[in-house]
Design a protein around this motif. Sequence first.
Motif, PDB file in Angstrom:
ATOM      1  N   VAL A 159      58.017  38.365  -7.161  1.00 29.56           N
ATOM      2  CA  VAL A 159      57.067  37.651  -8.014  1.00 29.56           C
ATOM      3  C   VAL A 159      55.651  38.034  -7.606  1.00 29.56           C
ATOM      4  CG1 VAL A 159      56.192  35.384  -8.712  1.00 29.56           C
ATOM      5  CG2 VAL A 159      58.650  35.734  -8.362  1.00 29.56           C
ATOM      6  N   ASN A 160      54.814  38.417  -8.579  1.00 24.88           N
ATOM      7  CA  ASN A 160      53.394  38.696  -8.349  1.00 24.88           C
ATOM      8  C   ASN A 160      52.590  37.441  -8.667  1.00 24.88           C
ATOM      9  OD1 ASN A 160      54.010  41.383  -7.726  1.00 24.88           O
ATOM     10  ND2 ASN A 160      53.854  41.989  -9.883  1.00 24.88           N
ATOM     11  N   GLY A 161      51.352  37.402  -8.157  1.00 24.26           N
ATOM     12  CA  GLY A 161      50.526  36.227  -8.417  1.00 24.26           C
ATOM     13  C   GLY A 161      49.061  36.494  -8.176  1.00 24.26           C
ATOM     14  N   GLU A 162      48.249  35.484  -8.545  1.00 21.42           N
ATOM     15  CA  GLU A 162      46.801  35.579  -8.356  1.00 21.42           C
ATOM     16  C   GLU A 162      46.253  34.187  -8.066  1.00 21.42           C
ATOM     17  OE1 GLU A 162      42.758  37.172 -10.631  1.00 21.42           O
ATOM     18  OE2 GLU A 162      44.667  37.067 -11.691  1.00 21.42           O
ATOM     19  N   VAL A 163      45.302  34.113  -7.129  1.00 20.11           N
ATOM     20  CA  VAL A 163      44.663  32.859  -6.753  1.00 20.11           C
ATOM     21  C   VAL A 163      43.156  33.073  -6.817  1.00 20.11           C
ATOM     22  CG1 VAL A 163      44.397  31.088  -4.970  1.00 20.11           C
ATOM     23  CG2 VAL A 163      46.604  32.270  -5.230  1.00 20.11           C
ATOM     24  N   VAL A 164      42.459  32.190  -7.547  1.00 18.49           N
ATOM     25  CA  VAL A 164      40.996  32.236  -7.627  1.00 18.49           C
ATOM     26  C   VAL A 164      40.457  31.146  -6.714  1.00 18.49           C
ATOM     27  CG1 VAL A 164      38.976  32.062  -9.102  1.00 18.49           C
ATOM     28  CG2 VAL A 164      41.076  33.104  -9.982  1.00 18.49           C
ATOM     29  N   ILE A 165      39.604  31.547  -5.759  1.00 16.34           N
ATOM     30  CA  ILE A 165      39.081  30.637  -4.745  1.00 16.34           C
ATOM     31  C   ILE A 165      37.584  30.505  -4.931  1.00 16.34           C
ATOM     32  CG2 ILE A 165      38.813  30.238  -2.260  1.00 16.34           C
ATOM     33  CD1 ILE A 165      41.338  31.853  -1.800  1.00 16.34           C
ATOM     34  N   GLY A 166      37.112  29.257  -4.883  1.00 19.66           N
ATOM     35  CA  GLY A 166      35.682  28.987  -4.842  1.00 19.66           C
ATOM     36  C   GLY A 166      35.252  28.704  -3.418  1.00 19.66           C
ATOM     37  N   LEU A 167      34.017  29.085  -3.061  1.00 19.98           N
ATOM     38  CA  LEU A 167      33.575  28.930  -1.668  1.00 19.98           C
ATOM     39  C   LEU A 167      32.055  28.952  -1.607  1.00 19.98           C
ATOM     40  CD1 LEU A 167      32.754  32.112  -0.668  1.00 19.98           C
ATOM     41  CD2 LEU A 167      35.233  32.295  -1.014  1.00 19.98           C
ATOM     42  N   ILE A 168      31.577  28.711  -0.383  1.00 18.44           N
ATOM     43  CA  ILE A 168      30.155  28.818  -0.059  1.00 18.44           C
ATOM     44  C   ILE A 168      30.006  29.902   0.992  1.00 18.44           C
ATOM     45  CG2 ILE A 168      28.178  27.650   0.973  1.00 18.44           C
ATOM     46  CD1 ILE A 168      29.234  25.042  -0.154  1.00 18.44           C
ATOM     47  N   ASN A 215      29.059  28.161  -5.287  1.00 19.70           N
ATOM     48  CA  ASN A 215      29.689  28.605  -6.528  1.00 19.70           C
ATOM     49  C   ASN A 215      30.086  30.085  -6.496  1.00 19.70           C
ATOM     50  OD1 ASN A 215      29.431  26.058  -7.727  1.00 19.70           O
ATOM     51  ND2 ASN A 215      27.385  26.516  -8.506  1.00 19.70           N
ATOM     52  N   VAL A 216      30.401  30.571  -5.295  1.00 18.66           N
ATOM     53  CA  VAL A 216      30.924  31.940  -5.179  1.00 18.66           C
ATOM     54  C   VAL A 216      32.417  31.891  -5.466  1.00 18.66           C
ATOM     55  CG1 VAL A 216      31.223  33.932  -3.677  1.00 18.66           C
ATOM     56  CG2 VAL A 216      29.173  32.512  -3.480  1.00 18.66           C
ATOM     57  N   GLN A 217      32.913  32.743  -6.341  1.00 14.87           N
ATOM     58  CA  GLN A 217      34.328  32.783  -6.698  1.00 14.87           C
ATOM     59  C   GLN A 217      34.916  34.140  -6.327  1.00 14.87           C
ATOM     60  OE1 GLN A 217      35.002  31.694 -10.790  1.00 14.87           O
ATOM     61  NE2 GLN A 217      33.788  29.805 -10.634  1.00 14.87           N
ATOM     62  N   VAL A 218      36.101  34.079  -5.700  1.00 20.41           N
ATOM     63  CA  VAL A 218      36.784  35.303  -5.267  1.00 20.41           C
ATOM     64  C   VAL A 218      38.227  35.249  -5.761  1.00 20.41           C
ATOM     65  CG1 VAL A 218      37.547  36.695  -3.308  1.00 20.41           C
ATOM     66  CG2 VAL A 218      35.343  35.508  -3.225  1.00 20.41           C
ATOM     67  N   PRO A 219      38.674  36.205  -6.573  1.00 20.50           N
ATOM     68  CA  PRO A 219      40.092  36.276  -6.967  1.00 20.50           C
ATOM     69  C   PRO A 219      40.894  37.095  -5.939  1.00 20.50           C
ATOM     70  CG  PRO A 219      38.840  37.834  -8.247  1.00 20.50           C
ATOM     71  CD  PRO A 219      37.845  37.155  -7.335  1.00 20.50           C
ATOM     72  N   LEU A 220      42.024  36.550  -5.514  1.00 17.91           N
ATOM     73  CA  LEU A 220      42.938  37.261  -4.619  1.00 17.91           C
ATOM     74  C   LEU A 220      44.223  37.546  -5.381  1.00 17.91           C
ATOM     75  CD1 LEU A 220      42.554  35.428  -1.176  1.00 17.91           C
ATOM     76  CD2 LEU A 220      41.481  37.533  -1.957  1.00 17.91           C
ATOM     77  N   VAL A 221      44.599  38.825  -5.436  1.00 10.41           N
ATOM     78  CA  VAL A 221      45.758  39.261  -6.215  1.00 10.41           C
ATOM     79  C   VAL A 221      46.912  39.602  -5.269  1.00 10.41           C
ATOM     80  CG1 VAL A 221      46.624  40.958  -7.864  1.00 10.41           C
ATOM     81  CG2 VAL A 221      44.263  40.126  -8.044  1.00 10.41           C
ATOM     82  N   PHE A 222      48.098  39.086  -5.585  1.00 13.70           N
ATOM     83  CA  PHE A 222      49.327  39.402  -4.845  1.00 13.70           C
ATOM     84  C   PHE A 222      50.179  40.287  -5.770  1.00 13.70           C
ATOM     85  CE2 PHE A 222      47.731  35.565  -3.001  1.00 13.70           C
ATOM     86  CZ  PHE A 222      48.078  35.621  -1.664  1.00 13.70           C
ATOM     87  N   ASN A 223      50.314  41.549  -5.388  1.00 12.51           N
ATOM     88  CA  ASN A 223      51.025  42.501  -6.237  1.00 12.51           C
ATOM     89  C   ASN A 223      51.928  43.358  -5.361  1.00 12.51           C
ATOM     90  OD1 ASN A 223      51.837  44.534  -8.027  1.00 12.51           O
ATOM     91  ND2 ASN A 223      49.912  44.414  -9.180  1.00 12.51           N
ATOM     92  N   LEU A 224      53.212  43.308  -5.650  1.00  8.74           N
ATOM     93  CA  LEU A 224      54.170  44.083  -4.856  1.00  8.74           C
ATOM     94  C   LEU A 224      54.007  45.574  -5.085  1.00  8.74           C
ATOM     95  CD1 LEU A 224      57.357  41.890  -5.273  1.00  8.74           C
ATOM     96  CD2 LEU A 224      55.992  42.158  -3.212  1.00  8.74           C
ATOM     97  N   ALA A 225      53.554  45.957  -6.262  1.00  5.96           N
ATOM     98  CA  ALA A 225      53.407  47.379  -6.572  1.00  5.96           C
ATOM     99  C   ALA A 225      52.325  48.010  -5.705  1.00  5.96           C
ATOM    100  CB  ALA A 225      53.096  47.568  -8.054  1.00  5.96           C
ATOM    101  N   THR A 226      51.245  47.281  -5.456  1.00  2.00           N
ATOM    102  CA  THR A 226      50.157  47.810  -4.638  1.00  2.00           C
ATOM    103  C   THR A 226      50.279  47.408  -3.177  1.00  2.00           C
ATOM    104  OG1 THR A 226      48.779  45.891  -5.149  1.00  2.00           O
ATOM    105  CG2 THR A 226      48.621  47.781  -6.631  1.00  2.00           C
TER     106      THR A 226
END
Length: 228
Positions: A159-168, A215-226
């Motif tokens: 299963v692949n996935g993505e998480v968008v995180i907000g931070l300072i 209000n800094v946003q960072v997307p983290l991608v979980f991908n088995l292919a990469t």
Amino acid sequence: MHRDQLLGILIALLIHAGFAFGHYLIPGGSGRKSADAEDVPTIAITPMPILAPEPPDPSEADALAEAEPADLSDLAPPPMQADTPAVVAPSAFQQKLQPPPPPNLGGPAGAITIPKGNFGAAAGTGLKGLFDLAALDQKPVPRFIAKPTYPYEMRRARVNGEVVIGLIVDAEGNVINPYIISSTNPAFEAEALRAILRWKFRPGKKSGVSVSTRNVQVPLVFNLATGA
């Protein structure tokens, strides 16, 4: 010659006569047989003393003891008694109940709380010089990116996935108060937060000065292919 022969015959007769009648001529010769009988020595037999019986051998005594019937009178079962509840005296040792932990006590070390929602407007209000991302002259730029660990269950299920995180990002470039904005699967959120806390940024600038940015946003991608 005839004379010598006659003399020899006469001597021979005398010798034979001496042997035949000598015991009669010797004094006491007639009673020799009875004297010889009286001279036979006799042995007096002393009566043996009466000895006390010897004690039996220990092995024989044990065998006799085992052979004796055992007294089973002491092994008779006690009379039946009615079942009555036993009264147990209170023990001197009593375990005291532990008081509940104070309400302000934090969670166990290593535990990650996953906050959700947009907390960028209120989070980090104690930071000096906190600016919104849109008000900066220069936005924060990552200079060290920590790769998140792929959850084992998600990897096994492919299963692949993505998480968008907000931070300072503070003025030193450290990540402060990360929170989950969105995710395709909750199983990825904990590993995403662990990874983002290790990131380092070049802090944002306002009028040429490093400032803290919200209000800094960072997307983290979980991908088995990469392999991410």
